[in-house]
Motif scaffolding. Structure first.
Motif, PDB file in Angstrom:
ATOM      1  N   VAL A  97       0.854  -1.199   0.000  1.00 29.06           N
ATOM      2  CA  VAL A  97       0.000   0.000   0.000  1.00 29.06           C
ATOM      3  C   VAL A  97       0.891   1.251   0.000  1.00 29.06           C
ATOM      4  O   VAL A  97       0.656   2.198  -0.758  1.00 29.06           O
ATOM      5  CB  VAL A  97      -0.961   0.011   1.217  1.00 29.06           C
ATOM      6  N   ARG A  98       1.947   1.209   0.822  1.00 28.41           N
ATOM      7  CA  ARG A  98       2.858   2.358   0.888  1.00 28.41           C
ATOM      8  C   ARG A  98       3.519   2.605  -0.480  1.00 28.41           C
ATOM      9  O   ARG A  98       3.767   3.743  -0.861  1.00 28.41           O
ATOM     10  CB  ARG A  98       3.936   2.110   1.952  1.00 28.41           C
ATOM     11  N   ALA A  99       3.768   1.519  -1.207  1.00 27.78           N
ATOM     12  CA  ALA A  99       4.397   1.650  -2.534  1.00 27.78           C
ATOM     13  C   ALA A  99       3.350   1.959  -3.615  1.00 27.78           C
ATOM     14  O   ALA A  99       3.650   1.916  -4.802  1.00 27.78           O
ATOM     15  CB  ALA A  99       5.148   0.369  -2.876  1.00 27.78           C
ATOM     16  N   LYS A 100       2.118   2.236  -3.166  1.00 27.40           N
ATOM     17  CA  LYS A 100       0.992   2.543  -4.070  1.00 27.40           C
ATOM     18  C   LYS A 100       0.681   1.386  -5.030  1.00 27.40           C
ATOM     19  O   LYS A 100       0.151   1.574  -6.120  1.00 27.40           O
ATOM     20  CB  LYS A 100       1.237   3.830  -4.857  1.00 27.40           C
ATOM     21  N   ARG A 101       1.028   0.171  -4.613  1.00 24.72           N
ATOM     22  CA  ARG A 101       0.666  -1.012  -5.402  1.00 24.72           C
ATOM     23  C   ARG A 101      -0.642  -1.543  -4.831  1.00 24.72           C
ATOM     24  O   ARG A 101      -0.660  -2.404  -3.978  1.00 24.72           O
ATOM     25  CB  ARG A 101       1.785  -2.061  -5.315  1.00 24.72           C
ATOM     26  N   PHE A 102      -1.770  -0.979  -5.303  1.00 21.68           N
ATOM     27  CA  PHE A 102      -3.081  -1.280  -4.715  1.00 21.68           C
ATOM     28  C   PHE A 102      -3.742  -2.519  -5.306  1.00 21.68           C
ATOM     29  O   PHE A 102      -4.809  -2.917  -4.873  1.00 21.68           O
ATOM     30  CB  PHE A 102      -4.029  -0.085  -4.893  1.00 21.68           C
ATOM     31  N   GLY A 103      -3.136  -3.083  -6.342  1.00 22.32           N
ATOM     32  CA  GLY A 103      -3.759  -4.236  -6.977  1.00 22.32           C
ATOM     33  C   GLY A 103      -4.051  -3.935  -8.431  1.00 22.32           C
ATOM     34  O   GLY A 103      -3.475  -3.019  -9.015  1.00 22.32           O
ATOM     35  N   LYS A 104      -4.968  -4.705  -8.978  1.00 19.18           N
ATOM     36  CA  LYS A 104      -5.278  -4.599 -10.415  1.00 19.18           C
ATOM     37  C   LYS A 104      -5.632  -3.174 -10.819  1.00 19.18           C
ATOM     38  O   LYS A 104      -5.193  -2.677 -11.851  1.00 19.18           O
ATOM     39  CB  LYS A 104      -6.428  -5.545 -10.736  1.00 19.18           C
ATOM     40  N   LYS A 105      -6.420  -2.502  -9.956  1.00 21.42           N
ATOM     41  CA  LYS A 105      -6.911  -1.161 -10.313  1.00 21.42           C
ATOM     42  C   LYS A 105      -5.779  -0.151 -10.501  1.00 21.42           C
ATOM     43  O   LYS A 105      -5.945   0.844 -11.200  1.00 21.42           O
ATOM     44  CB  LYS A 105      -7.914  -0.665  -9.260  1.00 21.42           C
TER      45      LYS A 105
ATOM     46  N   GLU B  68      -0.620  -2.549 -10.519  1.00 20.72           N
ATOM     47  CA  GLU B  68       0.411  -3.283  -9.782  1.00 20.72           C
ATOM     48  C   GLU B  68      -0.089  -3.588  -8.380  1.00 20.72           C
ATOM     49  O   GLU B  68      -0.606  -2.691  -7.708  1.00 20.72           O
ATOM     50  CB  GLU B  68       1.621  -2.360  -9.598  1.00 20.72           C
ATOM     51  N   GLY B  69       0.068  -4.816  -7.955  1.00 19.55           N
ATOM     52  CA  GLY B  69      -0.254  -5.156  -6.567  1.00 19.55           C
ATOM     53  C   GLY B  69       0.783  -6.163  -6.146  1.00 19.55           C
ATOM     54  O   GLY B  69       1.979  -5.884  -6.191  1.00 19.55           O
ATOM     55  N   VAL B  70       0.334  -7.371  -5.782  1.00 22.19           N
ATOM     56  CA  VAL B  70       1.293  -8.454  -5.586  1.00 22.19           C
ATOM     57  C   VAL B  70       1.899  -8.775  -6.955  1.00 22.19           C
ATOM     58  O   VAL B  70       3.096  -8.996  -7.089  1.00 22.19           O
ATOM     59  CB  VAL B  70       0.594  -9.693  -4.988  1.00 22.19           C
ATOM     60  N   TYR B  71       1.056  -8.764  -7.962  1.00 18.68           N
ATOM     61  CA  TYR B  71       1.508  -8.986  -9.344  1.00 18.68           C
ATOM     62  C   TYR B  71       1.609  -7.656 -10.082  1.00 18.68           C
ATOM     63  O   TYR B  71       1.020  -6.662  -9.661  1.00 18.68           O
ATOM     64  CB  TYR B  71       0.509  -9.876 -10.086  1.00 18.68           C
ATOM     65  N   ARG B  72       2.329  -7.676 -11.211  1.00 17.51           N
ATOM     66  CA  ARG B  72       2.315  -6.532 -12.120  1.00 17.51           C
ATOM     67  C   ARG B  72       1.427  -6.870 -13.301  1.00 17.51           C
ATOM     68  O   ARG B  72       1.413  -7.999 -13.753  1.00 17.51           O
ATOM     69  CB  ARG B  72       3.732  -6.246 -12.627  1.00 17.51           C
ATOM     70  N   TYR B  73       0.671  -5.890 -13.783  1.00 21.25           N
ATOM     71  CA  TYR B  73      -0.288  -6.163 -14.856  1.00 21.25           C
ATOM     72  C   TYR B  73       0.092  -5.484 -16.170  1.00 21.25           C
ATOM     73  O   TYR B  73      -0.704  -5.396 -17.083  1.00 21.25           O
ATOM     74  CB  TYR B  73      -1.701  -5.771 -14.409  1.00 21.25           C
TER      75      TYR B  73
END
Ligand SMILES: NC(=O)c1ccc[n+]([C@@H]2O[C@H](COP(=O)([O-])OP(=O)(O)OC[C@H]3O[C@@H](n4cnc5c(N)ncnc54)[C@H](O)[C@@H]3O)[C@@H](O)[C@H]2O)c1
Length: 403
Positions: A264-272, A275-280
């Motif tokens: 969350v701190r790295a602004k990797r919120f997920g698919k939306k 980038e989250g755990v994965y990169r899209y």
């Protein structure tokens, strides 16, 4: 009560879909929002859902346009004097929701049931600003509403049995599976799902396996998608919020995995956010390894093992705690997880699954994990009590269920 007219407050992600579900049951519904643009977008969402049903040949064009026309937009409470049922789906903020409830209480006739789609806030606290707390209730839909059957029906402190049965009947009329749940943090689905997702995140930061390996393993178990794909879909920021609420209520057994907060701190919120755990975006992910390294250095915990049971045991244990607390019946706890998370139907839900493994095995595995990984695995007292009395599950013909 026969609901002849309904209202939905808030035309965002959930409100628009709830309005669509109501119209599909043939009930005229007013979709109200304070933002004109959101009313427009909400009505557009409704239209698109119907359009897609027509394209998939699940519905005739004429029926779809007739149903689409049942949803009308509004920017004030005019017309709310005729409502039988209103469902609130504005931002997840108590002050905003209380404002809405107090306005609705003033404009709606005494018969109107006021429901909230809140995921985490106190229904009783919303009811307290009205003069009809008997007719205020939680009606927790799941996203996407057209695909998810579950509705958690949550009475507040004052909610009358009549209101509960009216809302159960209304949910069934919408083609949903309503489950009665005691008011409390996370209700059932979020309370049982979050420890499972969080344990996957802990396993990740401890280097037990890669996200892909764990996703594959849980899909092989029968889940519709793996925990990391699901986390990215829900939104890591939302998962963090839910985790904090659960931690606040239940303490250390719900401590959030550091990797979720770091993402969350790295602004990797997920698919939306791409980038989250994965990169899209198809690019190679080099940052995640750095985040994990940093956490391992800080916690000093590394090299634990992954097995599907590690995640599932926490879900089973939390279900057992819920049963102990009377949050829902064993049958409803299982049904909630099957309909609300896609827990494999052939395994029946976490409590049926526990009966299949054997409650003695569940107990001893929880004890082993508790010694190895920490007290978040501490077995629910009800498990010891049942095992001590010979309730071992399927093999003894009685466990959480009788056979
Ligand atoms: N998004 C989900 O997956 C999900 C799932 C289950 C429950 N919920 C719950 O549903 C509720 C709505 O969530 P969402 O994701 O649809 O939010 P959202 O942000 O998409 O939509 C909220 C809408 O409410 C409107 N609004 C705000 N204040 C208002 C007011 N006073 N009167 C009328 N409209 C107002 C906003 O303009 C916005 O259009 C929240 O309580 C949330 O916790 C969300």
């Amino acid at each position: 009560m026969n609901v002849k007219k309904a209202g939905v407050i808030g035309a965002g992600t959930m409100g628009a879909q709830i309005a669509q579900a109501i119209s599909q049951a043939g009930v005229p519904v007013v979709l109200m929002d304070i933002q004109e643009e959101n009313v427009r977008l909400g009505l557009e969402t409704v239209r698109k859902i119907y359009q897609s049903r027509v394209q998939k040949r699940k519905m005739k064009e004429a029926d779809a346009s007739q149903k689409t026309a049942l949803v009308t937009g509004a920017m004030d409470y005019e017309g709310f004097g005729e409502m039988d049922m209103v469902i609130e789906a504005v931002f997840e903020e108590m002050d905003e929701k209380r404002k809405v409830f107090s306005a609705l209480d003033a404009v709606c006739p005494p018969r109107t049931i006021l429901a909230t789609n809140t995921s985490s806030l106190s229904i009783s606290a919303m009811a307290s600003v009205t003069r009809r707390s008997k007719q205020v209730i939680g009606m927790h839909f799941f996203n996407p509403v057209y695909a998810m059957k579950l509705v958690e029906v949550i009475p507040g402190l004052d909610t009358s049995p009549q209101t509960v049965s009216d809302v159960v009947a209304f949910s069934e009329r919408l083609g949903k599976t309503p489950i009665r749940v005691q008011e409390g943090p996370g209700f059932v689905v979020n309370r049982l799902l979050m420890p499972y997702l969080n344990e996957a995140a802990l396993a990740l930061q401890e280097g037990a396996a890669s996200p892909k390996e764990m996703d594959e393993a849980m899909k092989a178990f029968g889940m519709p998608m793996g925990p990391f794909t699901l986390l990215d879909m829900i939104g890591i920021d939302i998962a963090e919020k839910v985790s904090l609420i659960l931690y606040d209520a239940f303490g250390p057994r719900m401590s959030i995995a550091a990797v979720l907060s770091e993402l969350v701190r790295a602004k990797r919120f997920g698919k939306k956010s791409g980038e989250g755990v994965y990169r899209y975006d198809g690019e190679k992910d080099e940052r995640l390894a750095g985040i994990l390294q940093k956490i391992r250095k800080e916690t000093g915990i590394v090299g634990t093992q992954f097995a599907p049971e590690r995640l599932l045991l926490l879900m089973i244990n939390e279900a057992a705690i819920c049963l102990q607390e009377g949050v829902a019946t064993a049958g409803d706890l299982d049904l909630a997880m099957v309909t609300g998370t896609g827990f494999p139907q052939e395994k029946g839900g976490p409590l049926h699954y526990a009966d299949q493994i054997g409650l003695d095995v569940v107990l001893s595995e929880l004890q082993r994990y508790s010694a190895e990984l920490g007290p978040r695995f501490w077995p629910a007292p009800i498990l010891k009590r049942m095992v001590g009395a010979g309730y071992l599950g399927l093999k003894s013909k009685r466990g959480f269920f009788s056979y």
